[in-house]
Design an enzyme around this catalytic site. Sequence first.
Site, PDB file in Angstrom:
ATOM      1  N   GLU A 215      -2.432   4.835 -13.037  1.00  0.00           N
ATOM      2  CA  GLU A 215      -1.758   4.155 -11.921  1.00  0.00           C
ATOM      3  C   GLU A 215      -1.003   2.947 -12.461  1.00  0.00           C
ATOM      4  O   GLU A 215      -1.544   2.147 -13.223  1.00  0.00           O
ATOM      5  CB  GLU A 215      -2.819   3.710 -10.913  1.00  0.00           C
ATOM      6  CG  GLU A 215      -2.285   2.859  -9.779  1.00  0.00           C
ATOM      7  CD  GLU A 215      -3.389   2.396  -8.827  1.00  0.00           C
ATOM      8  OE1 GLU A 215      -4.519   2.951  -8.887  1.00  0.00           O
ATOM      9  OE2 GLU A 215      -3.139   1.479  -8.049  1.00  0.00           O
ATOM     10  N   ASP A 217       0.784  -0.206 -10.904  1.00  0.00           N
ATOM     11  CA  ASP A 217       1.083  -0.980  -9.705  1.00  0.00           C
ATOM     12  C   ASP A 217       2.315  -1.853  -9.967  1.00  0.00           C
ATOM     13  O   ASP A 217       2.239  -2.860 -10.664  1.00  0.00           O
ATOM     14  CB  ASP A 217      -0.105  -1.861  -9.326  1.00  0.00           C
ATOM     15  CG  ASP A 217      -1.279  -1.042  -8.831  1.00  0.00           C
ATOM     16  OD1 ASP A 217      -1.045   0.061  -8.303  1.00  0.00           O
ATOM     17  OD2 ASP A 217      -2.423  -1.495  -8.969  1.00  0.00           O
ATOM     18  N   GLU A 220       2.034  -5.293  -5.704  1.00  0.00           N
ATOM     19  CA  GLU A 220       0.963  -5.500  -4.738  1.00  0.00           C
ATOM     20  C   GLU A 220       1.175  -6.916  -4.257  1.00  0.00           C
ATOM     21  O   GLU A 220       1.071  -7.868  -5.051  1.00  0.00           O
ATOM     22  CB  GLU A 220      -0.406  -5.345  -5.390  1.00  0.00           C
ATOM     23  CG  GLU A 220      -0.643  -3.914  -5.850  1.00  0.00           C
ATOM     24  CD  GLU A 220      -2.117  -3.654  -6.103  1.00  0.00           C
ATOM     25  OE1 GLU A 220      -2.764  -3.060  -5.223  1.00  0.00           O
ATOM     26  OE2 GLU A 220      -2.603  -4.062  -7.157  1.00  0.00           O
ATOM     27  N   HIS A 231      -2.873   0.247 -14.774  1.00  0.00           N
ATOM     28  CA  HIS A 231      -4.272   0.705 -14.777  1.00  0.00           C
ATOM     29  C   HIS A 231      -4.340   2.026 -15.550  1.00  0.00           C
ATOM     30  O   HIS A 231      -4.221   3.099 -14.953  1.00  0.00           O
ATOM     31  CB  HIS A 231      -4.758   1.006 -13.353  1.00  0.00           C
ATOM     32  CG  HIS A 231      -4.915  -0.160 -12.433  1.00  0.00           C
ATOM     33  ND1 HIS A 231      -6.099  -0.834 -12.284  1.00  0.00           N
ATOM     34  CD2 HIS A 231      -4.049  -0.740 -11.573  1.00  0.00           C
ATOM     35  CE1 HIS A 231      -5.962  -1.789 -11.366  1.00  0.00           C
ATOM     36  NE2 HIS A 231      -4.724  -1.756 -10.919  1.00  0.00           N
TER      37      HIS A 231
END
Length: 455
Positions: A215, A217, A220, A231
């Site tokens: 993942e 990101d 956020e 991640h």
Amino acid sequence: MSRRSILTAAIAATALAQIPGPLTPEVHPALTSYKCTKSGGCKAANTSIVLDSAYRWLHNKDGYTNCVTSGFNTEFCPDLKTCAQTCALEGVDYPSYGIHASGDALTLNLFKTDPATNATSMSSPRVYLLANDETYDHFKLLNQEFTFDVDVSSVPCGVNGALYFSEMNDKGDKNELNTAGAKYGTGYCDAQCPTQNFIKGEANLNQTSGACCNEMDIWEANRAATAFTPHPCKTNQVAACSGADCGNGDDRYKGLCDKDGCDLNPYRSGDKGYYGVGANFTVDTSRKFTIVTQFLTVDNTANSTLKEIRRLYVQNGKVIQSSKISVAGLEAHSSITDEYCVAQKKVFGGEDDFTRQGGMKQMGDAIGRGMVLAMSIWDDSGSYMGWLDQSPYPSDSDPSKPGVNRGPCPTTSGRPEDIIRLYPDAKVVFSNIKSGDIGSTFSNSTMFPRWARHL
Ligand SMILES: *[C@@H]1O[C@H](CO)[C@@H](O)[C@H](O)[C@H]1NC(C)=O
Ligand SMILES: *[C@@H]1O[C@H](CO)[C@@H](O)[C@H](O)[C@H]1NC(C)=O
Ligand SMILES: *[C@@H]1O[C@H](CO)[C@@H](O)[C@H](O)[C@H]1NC(C)=O
Ligand SMILES: *[C@@H]1O[C@H](CO)[C@@H](O)[C@H](O)[C@H]1NC(C)=O
Ligand SMILES: *[C@@H]1O[C@H](CO)[C@@H](O)[C@H](O)[C@H]1NC(C)=O
Ligand SMILES: *[C@@H]1O[C@H](CO)[C@@H](O)[C@H](O)[C@H]1NC(C)=O
């Protein structure tokens, strides 16, 4: 960093969507996006969005009974094959979930309103970008940049308007058990290894498996705080985890994925005037702005190893360089690299799962294979989004320690019962989604005199 509330919201949404009635056709709202090259400029693509499958009504195909309430219905789902042949996913009416797309802009509302009663309830939608009706757009961003505009002016403390990539299968793991596929938003996975009702089309009958995958990101954020965070996971596309591999509870650092990630948050890094509401902040979140994320490789080609993830902003036509890191021991860094992550974990404390999971190389390999774009808005009944926007976090920690001040929000903020009362109109707008060669998706109009900007 927990995405627990998405799961809670998804279950709630399924329960709320138990409306017996004629079957709803699935019509994907169009959302124009742009593919750019240095030589050819930006070209519009006829992309669209699809709501995740967990938000949909799943019922026996010959009737109106839910296949899953708290657990699977054992009449329809005695085994995987019978379950797959019996349970049907419904199409959805997007506006009723608080989802509105127009041109190249997507609005996601945290809450939805029942037109019959005007009652407000949680929607917390999560959607994916489709290249066509059956296939997710597969972004391969090594030696490329990804750019979009955001309006976070109606995203308060405790709420996260998120835009990120997960290494989902581009057909949504469509197979003989899962004939719905990406058209119905199947195949979700992320680095928190969330429990899903179906993984690769197989019903998760005892609901003990999670769907793990790499993942990235990109975004956020709310109007008070922001972070971007790779991640990495030791997986190639989705892996169904069980036991310690899922990294739950005490197994957090024994799983397949780096659940903490390696975040870069300007406020946490000491640049408290960089991002916030008002013209006195470098990036003013009361107005729309542009976010550029560049994935630079060791040899500046698309077929090599990810070295650096760099962030720029553009507001009022002016390019804004990344925030200045002023925490002792981290001043040498201004972007995410393996060196930054090792140093950040040392200075802020805690386990360095990022490096253990393979760091930038592992993340970059997934970015090279291709990832699916997810967009969502959610609140956090577990930790109230404190990891993103509160000081200090955890609330009982010493605020003089580096890394514990994540944002300007009070430790009492982010309670879901307060958010629905105070911010029933919470929403995020993502628009003008572009990807392509480095330097092809944005321009720096401060390089030109004002009169020339209209040429
Ligand atoms: C997008 O759709 C429009 C209208 O159907 C069409 O004219 C255009 O060629 C399409 N663009 C692409 C890139 O497929
Ligand atoms: C819902 O709100 C709208 C706009 O305020 C109003 O016109 C309508 O009468 C309300 N409906 C109900 C059932 O209260
Ligand atoms: C759940 O089901 C899977 C697949 O049938 C099985 O391998 C696993 O042992 C079960 N786990 C528990 C805790 O019952
Ligand atoms: C900007 O102004 C607001 C409102 O007066 C204030 O709360 C904030 O601390 C100021 N930020 C900076 C960077 O000066
Ligand atoms: C990268 O590798 C793939 C597969 O090996 C190949 O198809 C592609 O052309 C290569 N791209 C570049 C930019 O070298
Ligand atoms: C944008 O232009 C300004 C003014 O010429 C310059 O200082 C800045 O470095 C430029 N930014 C980028 C990213 O090119």
